[in-house]
Design a protein around this motif. Sequence first.
Motif, mmCIF file in Angstrom:
data_model
loop_
_atom_site.group_PDB
_atom_site.id
_atom_site.type_symbol
_atom_site.label_atom_id
_atom_site.label_comp_id
_atom_site.label_asym_id
_atom_site.label_seq_id
_atom_site.Cartn_x
_atom_site.Cartn_y
_atom_site.Cartn_z
ATOM 1 N N SER A 56 -2.989 -20.545 -8.952
ATOM 2 C CA SER A 56 -3.645 -21.408 -7.961
ATOM 3 C C SER A 56 -5.076 -20.971 -7.681
ATOM 4 N N LEU A 57 -5.366 -19.696 -7.918
ATOM 5 C CA LEU A 57 -6.724 -19.180 -7.719
ATOM 6 C C LEU A 57 -7.597 -19.336 -8.954
ATOM 7 N N LYS A 123 -9.899 -23.954 -0.050
ATOM 8 C CA LYS A 123 -9.551 -22.807 -0.879
ATOM 9 C C LYS A 123 -9.862 -21.539 -0.083
ATOM 10 N N VAL A 125 -8.976 -17.088 0.513
ATOM 11 C CA VAL A 125 -8.365 -15.802 0.180
ATOM 12 C C VAL A 125 -8.478 -14.909 1.405
ATOM 13 N N THR A 350 -0.548 -18.975 0.943
ATOM 14 C CA THR A 350 -1.967 -18.779 0.653
ATOM 15 C C THR A 350 -2.184 -17.390 0.065
ATOM 16 N N PRO A 351 -3.181 -17.222 -0.815
ATOM 17 C CA PRO A 351 -3.377 -15.946 -1.508
ATOM 18 C C PRO A 351 -3.937 -14.865 -0.580
ATOM 19 N N GLY A 375 -12.701 -12.205 -4.221
ATOM 20 C CA GLY A 375 -12.272 -13.358 -3.436
ATOM 21 C C GLY A 375 -13.352 -14.408 -3.306
ATOM 22 N N LEU A 378 -13.600 -16.311 -6.520
ATOM 23 C CA LEU A 378 -12.430 -17.138 -6.812
ATOM 24 C C LEU A 378 -12.384 -18.406 -5.960
ATOM 25 N N VAL A 379 -12.797 -18.302 -4.676
ATOM 26 C CA VAL A 379 -12.761 -19.507 -3.834
ATOM 27 C C VAL A 379 -13.942 -20.417 -4.117
#
Length: 656
Positions: A56-57, A123, A125, A350-351, A375, A378-379
């Motif tokens: 998902s990330l 999105k 983290v 959620t991550p 993070g 990634l977002v």
Amino acid sequence: VLRLHCLARRLRQLSKMGNLFSSPLNRLLDFKSPVPSDIDIAQSVEPHNINLIADSLGLREDEYEMHGPHKGKVKLEVRERLKDTKNGFYVVVGGISPTPLGEGKSTTTVGISQALGAVLGRKVVTCIRQPSQGPTFGIKGGAAGGGYSQVIPMEEFNLHMTGDIHAITASNNLLAAAIDTRLYHESTQKDGPLFNRLCPPDKAGKRKFEQSMMSRLEKLGITKTDPDELTEEEKVRFARLDFDPDKITWRRCVDLNDRFLRNVTVGQGPAEKGYTRETGFDITVASEIMAVLALSTSLADMRQRLGHMVVGTSKAGEPICADDLGIGGALTVMMKDALKPTLMQSLEGTPVLVHAGPFANIAHGNSSIVADQIGLKLVGPGGFVVTEAGFGSDIGLEKFCNIKCRYSGLTPDCAVIVATVRALKMHGGGPAVLAGKPLDNAYTTESLELLKVGVCNLERHIRNTLQYGIPVVVAVNKFSSDTDAELDLVRAAAKTAGAFDAVMCEHHAKGGAGARELGLAVERACKQETPNFKFLYPLNLSIKEKIEIICKQVYKAARVEYLPLAEEKIALYSKQGFSKLPICMAKTQYSFSHDAALKGAPEGFIVPIRDVRASVGAGFLFPLVGDMPTIPGLPTRPAYYLIDIDTKTGKILGLS
């Protein structure tokens, strides 16, 4: 039927929020009232396989390593792949001066993330610290959050996780053993045999310097690479570190609360021939190696920082570091896997990146730079990284800004300050709040007068944070006994003090849905405000000048008093060239002052600095304020009384 009912209810909630099916991993929680225990909630939810969270990330399969079905180690190489991706919004969560019960800062960090990710479809983290087993088995309990805003599996999170803290403990104590061993062998051997044992000839009679010795040679200005070419004087300089036993600063550590290890004597066995020395233990999360892990930006950077850790002083007054002992490389080998953040998940899917765990009162109190960097990539643009700074604006958030941000080059877009009516009543003169004892009636019934006096604590934390040019959103964690009038009073005071917004939230009882308005406020602050981030002090000031800026501008002290040992250490570190490092104050979290009993927003007190220690590898000096111990003790009734296991199922009981 019950599951269908819960699904329908959740769909109605999401439909009203305009965010239907934001992610297939968003988990539908069955909220109960009253809220069950943290462990009961955590164990009622089956975590997703961690490869689904990674997917998902946008993580590739070769960019993380599975540690069982629910944890994964993320490789730092992902930053290189995403280097051209714009960072997401960077949100730091701090708090007010807490009660011993805590005000839900970790819970809020997770709650905001669940609101942003599972409810609002952004999105996100979460980046948080790994908890120490000291508080887990002591008073406070774990640090996975609480209620319906937790990291899961909470048992794995709160106990050994992926072994990072154990790696730090082993590395720290290997270095301690190396120091005492070197002291012993230098004391019992003459110059020639000592050098010959450090650089023994091979079967062909040829000597060589190991790679781990090169830093020592460079420090001494010796350019020769053949040990046999050294002069007798150079051999002595290389082989003899000549520790001053009274100025060895490195201590052993253990990740438990144990007051009886604060001061110990080593070397009492007969084989040590009377070479005893007084030393002590710190809790592992106060080890400099923990700070190095949190502040390193790459494997090469960690290797350099570990090698540069100063462990003592020679009789000539020169600093002795880990690389002088030839151990920097070995420490890095023990720590290499710990440099990778651990990927986990929240209750709502959620991550979460869990990495490093320095205490905020006796260390710098923030999770790692690399986790935040990963993070943020990634977002990507429009996404959010929510990271936590330990305790209040006077401790973890101050160190986040003046230490972590200096080394990371990152600047926050928004700061969240967590407050509770309960804590503010205490700061207004309410009865003592003690762990394990029922709350006084003042905290369970409306008391606007106490609250009016106590909001000064929140107001100062807001103004302290605004000094850094960061917009502030206040999260008021609601308890069932809080009245609307009390909550309105806190929100109004926060806005008057300069907060961008102040939001009542119920994420403990309602998960991400209970922090929806908080998530929206954070998003507005990030998008509408333009941060003008600035440090509290420049590094070129003297050690005392930097200490006094923190004490006067953040704590509101009248002046600083330096005890003789502190004066001696400041003079030593200035002479050794460490005066340009940032400052990491070690002080109580319960007051702006050094005295935990001074509640509210005290002014005009004198801050006593009893000692100053150097974490040169990590990159800061830390003054010890008052009687701040670096390893906590256990109370009469520790949390371990509550913890057990069902031997038939293996289910852990009573963990919090």
